[in-house]
Design a protein around this motif. Structure first.
Motif, PDB file in Angstrom:
ATOM      1  N   ASP A  95       0.959  -1.321  -0.008  1.00  0.00           N
ATOM      2  CA  ASP A  95       0.007  -0.107  -0.047  1.00  0.00           C
ATOM      3  C   ASP A  95       0.744   1.316   0.085  1.00  0.00           C
ATOM      4  OD1 ASP A  95      -2.326  -1.410  -0.032  1.00  0.00           O
ATOM      5  OD2 ASP A  95      -2.509  -1.655   2.147  1.00  0.00           O
ATOM      6  N   GLY A  96       2.247   1.017  -0.351  1.00  0.00           N
ATOM      7  CA  GLY A  96       2.932   2.377  -0.566  1.00  0.00           C
ATOM      8  C   GLY A  96       3.704   2.737   0.584  1.00  0.00           C
ATOM      9  N   LEU A  97       5.016   3.050   0.355  1.00  0.00           N
ATOM     10  CA  LEU A  97       6.144   3.425   1.214  1.00  0.00           C
ATOM     11  C   LEU A  97       6.835   4.662   0.506  1.00  0.00           C
ATOM     12  CD1 LEU A  97       7.676   0.306   2.580  1.00  0.00           C
ATOM     13  CD2 LEU A  97       5.793   1.503   3.572  1.00  0.00           C
ATOM     14  N   THR A  98       7.637   5.293   1.347  1.00  0.00           N
ATOM     15  CA  THR A  98       8.362   6.799   0.983  1.00  0.00           C
ATOM     16  C   THR A  98       9.287   5.959  -0.041  1.00  0.00           C
ATOM     17  OG1 THR A  98       8.125   7.856   2.950  1.00  0.00           O
ATOM     18  CG2 THR A  98       9.792   8.497   1.625  1.00  0.00           C
ATOM     19  N   PRO A  99       9.245   6.857  -1.451  1.00  0.00           N
ATOM     20  CA  PRO A  99      10.176   6.454  -2.527  1.00  0.00           C
ATOM     21  C   PRO A  99      11.672   6.865  -2.282  1.00  0.00           C
ATOM     22  CG  PRO A  99       8.720   8.353  -3.170  1.00  0.00           C
ATOM     23  CD  PRO A  99       8.575   7.901  -1.752  1.00  0.00           C
ATOM     24  N   SER A 100      12.431   6.515  -3.266  1.00  0.00           N
ATOM     25  CA  SER A 100      13.686   6.574  -3.245  1.00  0.00           C
ATOM     26  C   SER A 100      14.198   8.350  -3.594  1.00  0.00           C
ATOM     27  CB  SER A 100      14.908   5.885  -4.107  1.00  0.00           C
ATOM     28  OG  SER A 100      14.336   6.016  -5.437  1.00  0.00           O
ATOM     29  N   VAL A 101      15.191   8.860  -3.267  1.00  0.00           N
ATOM     30  CA  VAL A 101      15.574  10.067  -3.652  1.00  0.00           C
ATOM     31  C   VAL A 101      15.842   9.961  -5.306  1.00  0.00           C
ATOM     32  CG1 VAL A 101      17.273  11.872  -3.789  1.00  0.00           C
ATOM     33  CG2 VAL A 101      16.665  10.980  -1.785  1.00  0.00           C
ATOM     34  N   PRO A 108       6.883   5.583   6.514  1.00  0.00           N
ATOM     35  CA  PRO A 108       8.244   4.741   6.611  1.00  0.00           C
ATOM     36  C   PRO A 108       8.161   3.255   6.812  1.00  0.00           C
ATOM     37  CG  PRO A 108       7.476   5.558   8.708  1.00  0.00           C
ATOM     38  CD  PRO A 108       6.440   6.054   7.834  1.00  0.00           C
ATOM     39  N   ARG A 109       7.039   2.658   6.891  1.00  0.00           N
ATOM     40  CA  ARG A 109       6.790   1.057   6.814  1.00  0.00           C
ATOM     41  C   ARG A 109       5.561   0.854   6.876  1.00  0.00           C
ATOM     42  NH1 ARG A 109       3.530   0.923  10.880  1.00  0.00           N
ATOM     43  NH2 ARG A 109       3.825   2.180  12.807  1.00  0.00           N
ATOM     44  N   CYS A 110       5.293  -0.517   6.491  1.00  0.00           N
ATOM     45  CA  CYS A 110       3.842  -1.019   6.182  1.00  0.00           C
ATOM     46  C   CYS A 110       3.124  -1.181   7.471  1.00  0.00           C
ATOM     47  CB  CYS A 110       3.915  -2.227   5.395  1.00  0.00           C
ATOM     48  SG  CYS A 110       4.864  -3.619   5.858  1.00  0.00           S
ATOM     49  N   GLY A 111       2.206  -1.466   7.417  1.00  0.00           N
ATOM     50  CA  GLY A 111       1.164  -1.863   8.876  1.00  0.00           C
ATOM     51  C   GLY A 111       0.344  -0.849   9.149  1.00  0.00           C
ATOM     52  N   ASP A 112       0.224  -0.457  10.296  1.00  0.00           N
ATOM     53  CA  ASP A 112      -0.587   0.630  10.847  1.00  0.00           C
ATOM     54  C   ASP A 112      -0.128   1.912  10.701  1.00  0.00           C
ATOM     55  OD1 ASP A 112       0.974   0.983  13.054  1.00  0.00           O
ATOM     56  OD2 ASP A 112      -0.246  -0.508  14.439  1.00  0.00           O
ATOM     57  N   PHE A 113      -1.098   2.806  11.092  1.00  0.00           N
ATOM     58  CA  PHE A 113      -0.479   4.340  11.004  1.00  0.00           C
ATOM     59  C   PHE A 113      -0.182   5.015  12.426  1.00  0.00           C
ATOM     60  CE2 PHE A 113      -3.384   3.149   7.551  1.00  0.00           C
ATOM     61  CZ  PHE A 113      -2.525   3.409   6.608  1.00  0.00           C
ATOM     62  N   VAL A 114       0.052   4.117  13.600  1.00  0.00           N
ATOM     63  CA  VAL A 114       0.440   4.450  14.768  1.00  0.00           C
ATOM     64  C   VAL A 114       2.015   4.423  14.919  1.00  0.00           C
ATOM     65  CG1 VAL A 114       0.285   4.209  17.161  1.00  0.00           C
ATOM     66  CG2 VAL A 114      -1.848   3.318  15.679  1.00  0.00           C
ATOM     67  N   TYR A 115       2.692   5.750  15.002  1.00  0.00           N
ATOM     68  CA  TYR A 115       3.972   5.746  14.798  1.00  0.00           C
ATOM     69  C   TYR A 115       4.536   5.977  16.088  1.00  0.00           C
ATOM     70  CZ  TYR A 115       3.035   5.926   9.991  1.00  0.00           C
ATOM     71  OH  TYR A 115       2.258   5.471   8.663  1.00  0.00           O
ATOM     72  N   THR A 116       5.898   5.769  16.288  1.00  0.00           N
ATOM     73  CA  THR A 116       6.984   5.897  17.438  1.00  0.00           C
ATOM     74  C   THR A 116       7.448   7.097  17.398  1.00  0.00           C
ATOM     75  OG1 THR A 116       8.676   4.853  16.553  1.00  0.00           O
ATOM     76  CG2 THR A 116       7.391   3.522  17.610  1.00  0.00           C
ATOM     77  N   GLU A 117       8.080   7.974  18.360  1.00  0.00           N
ATOM     78  CA  GLU A 117       8.944   8.997  18.044  1.00  0.00           C
ATOM     79  C   GLU A 117      10.080   8.997  17.012  1.00  0.00           C
ATOM     80  OE1 GLU A 117      10.180  12.796  18.498  1.00  0.00           O
ATOM     81  OE2 GLU A 117       8.247  12.098  19.290  1.00  0.00           O
ATOM     82  N   ALA A 165      -5.357   6.699   5.589  1.00  0.00           N
ATOM     83  CA  ALA A 165      -5.275   6.268   6.929  1.00  0.00           C
ATOM     84  C   ALA A 165      -6.714   6.751   7.375  1.00  0.00           C
ATOM     85  CB  ALA A 165      -4.489   7.068   7.659  1.00  0.00           C
ATOM     86  N   PHE A 166      -7.237   7.888   6.692  1.00  0.00           N
ATOM     87  CA  PHE A 166      -8.540   8.282   6.912  1.00  0.00           C
ATOM     88  C   PHE A 166      -9.524   7.134   7.083  1.00  0.00           C
ATOM     89  CE2 PHE A 166     -12.791   9.763   5.272  1.00  0.00           C
ATOM     90  CZ  PHE A 166     -13.106  10.572   6.361  1.00  0.00           C
ATOM     91  N   ASP A 167      -9.530   6.266   5.938  1.00  0.00           N
ATOM     92  CA  ASP A 167     -10.443   4.909   5.760  1.00  0.00           C
ATOM     93  C   ASP A 167     -10.675   4.228   6.746  1.00  0.00           C
ATOM     94  OD1 ASP A 167     -11.438   6.219   3.197  1.00  0.00           O
ATOM     95  OD2 ASP A 167      -9.895   5.288   2.072  1.00  0.00           O
ATOM     96  N   VAL A 168      -9.566   4.215   7.689  1.00  0.00           N
ATOM     97  CA  VAL A 168      -9.823   3.307   9.039  1.00  0.00           C
ATOM     98  C   VAL A 168     -10.088   4.165  10.236  1.00  0.00           C
ATOM     99  CG1 VAL A 168      -8.603   1.461   8.116  1.00  0.00           C
ATOM    100  CG2 VAL A 168      -7.508   3.337   9.128  1.00  0.00           C
ATOM    101  N   CYS A 169     -10.363   5.410  10.068  1.00  0.00           N
ATOM    102  CA  CYS A 169     -10.724   6.363  11.308  1.00  0.00           C
ATOM    103  C   CYS A 169     -12.313   5.681  11.600  1.00  0.00           C
ATOM    104  CB  CYS A 169     -10.791   7.826  10.941  1.00  0.00           C
ATOM    105  SG  CYS A 169      -9.086   8.498  10.619  1.00  0.00           S
ATOM    106  N   ARG A 170     -12.450   5.785  13.045  1.00  0.00           N
ATOM    107  CA  ARG A 170     -13.489   5.310  13.706  1.00  0.00           C
ATOM    108  C   ARG A 170     -14.563   6.419  13.459  1.00  0.00           C
ATOM    109  NH1 ARG A 170     -12.682   5.434  20.406  1.00  0.00           N
ATOM    110  NH2 ARG A 170     -11.968   7.459  20.668  1.00  0.00           N
ATOM    111  N   ASN A 171     -14.328   7.644  13.183  1.00  0.00           N
ATOM    112  CA  ASN A 171     -15.553   8.818  13.323  1.00  0.00           C
ATOM    113  C   ASN A 171     -14.899   9.591  12.098  1.00  0.00           C
ATOM    114  OD1 ASN A 171     -17.136  10.793  13.556  1.00  0.00           O
ATOM    115  ND2 ASN A 171     -17.148  10.930  15.754  1.00  0.00           N
TER     116      ASN A 171
END
Length: 229
Positions: free
Chosen positions: A34-40, A60-69, A123-129
């Motif tokens: 579902d897409g990641l950041t492309p190369s320079v 930066p990675r696949c999976g969910d849209f909850v990110y670490t610092e 990511a909007f498409d999996v928002c609860r509201n």
């Protein structure tokens, strides 16, 4: 004119989008995820094509849209690099564990992209509201929302897409995406009131693998603007 954005995950797809008359490309890698950041290098190539608008996916990675610092800092740095490369816009999105817009993270990403166009991705498409989320996206200062109306494909999400267009008016561009093809693109725009649409426009006709096809791009562009000023 109505505008087509093509999701391009390779040099060949960028070339096909350009040849077919797309208004803009959304650059990404790893479309199977579902897409990641492309190369320079990919970004530089797209920017070399005169007249083609270039947006870059910041993910930066696949999976969910909850990110670490650390991941947030990585995305901020990617946005700064995009600015240096002269891209027209970046495509962002972050959620909380509860399924709401992560306002703090998104504010940081919007600030990093200040002066560029900002699209909030699916990511909007999996928002609860969704009604609350879209108001927050407007308040963040985003220019555009890429969405399938919280359905697997945009044609199935027409009712919500139409509602969203009516809710935000001219405050935000609602750009339907997912499952868009030459046969349904104009129908989706006519049914929702949207003026931009997003497609990968891929086929295996040219390379024997799925890549954006310039003929498909051209057909979508022609169909969405048929009888339109």
């Amino acid at each position: 004119m109505r505008k087509l954005e093509v999701c391009a995950g390779s040099i060949e797809s960028i070339k096909a989008a350009y040849k077919g008359g797309a208004y803009r490309v959304e650059l990404c890698s790893a479309l199977s995820e579902d897409g990641l950041t492309p190369s320079v290098g990919m970004i530089r190539y797209a920017k070399s094509l005169e007249g083609l608008k270039v947006n870059v996916l910041i993910r930066p990675r696949c999976g969910d849209f909850v990110y670490t610092e650390e991941e947030i800092r990585c995305m901020e740095e990617d946005i700064r690099v995009c600015r240096e490369l002269g891209v027209d816009g970046v495509v962002i999105g972050a959620l909380t564990k509860e399924g709401d817009i992560d306002l703090n993270t998104c504010q940081r990403l919007v600030e990093a992209g200040k002066g560029m166009s900002i699209t909030f991705h699916r990511a909007f498409d999996v928002c609860r509201n969704p009604q609350e989320a879209i108001e927050q996206i407007v308040a963040l200062g985003c220019d555009r929302l890429l969405t399938s109306g919280q359905q697997p494909i945009a044609e199935q999400g027409i009712d919500m897409l139409k509602t969203l267009v009516g809710q935000v008016g001219e405050q935000l561009i609602i750009m339907p995406g997912s499952g868009v093809n030459p046969k349904n693109a104009a129908f989706i725009l006519d049914s929702t009131g949207a003026v931009e649409i997003h497609a990968s426009a891929r086929s295996s006709r040219v390379f024997g693998r799925l890549e954006t096809d310039s003929l498909v791009v051209k057909e979508i562009v022609e169909n969405i603007n048929l009888n339109k000023e």
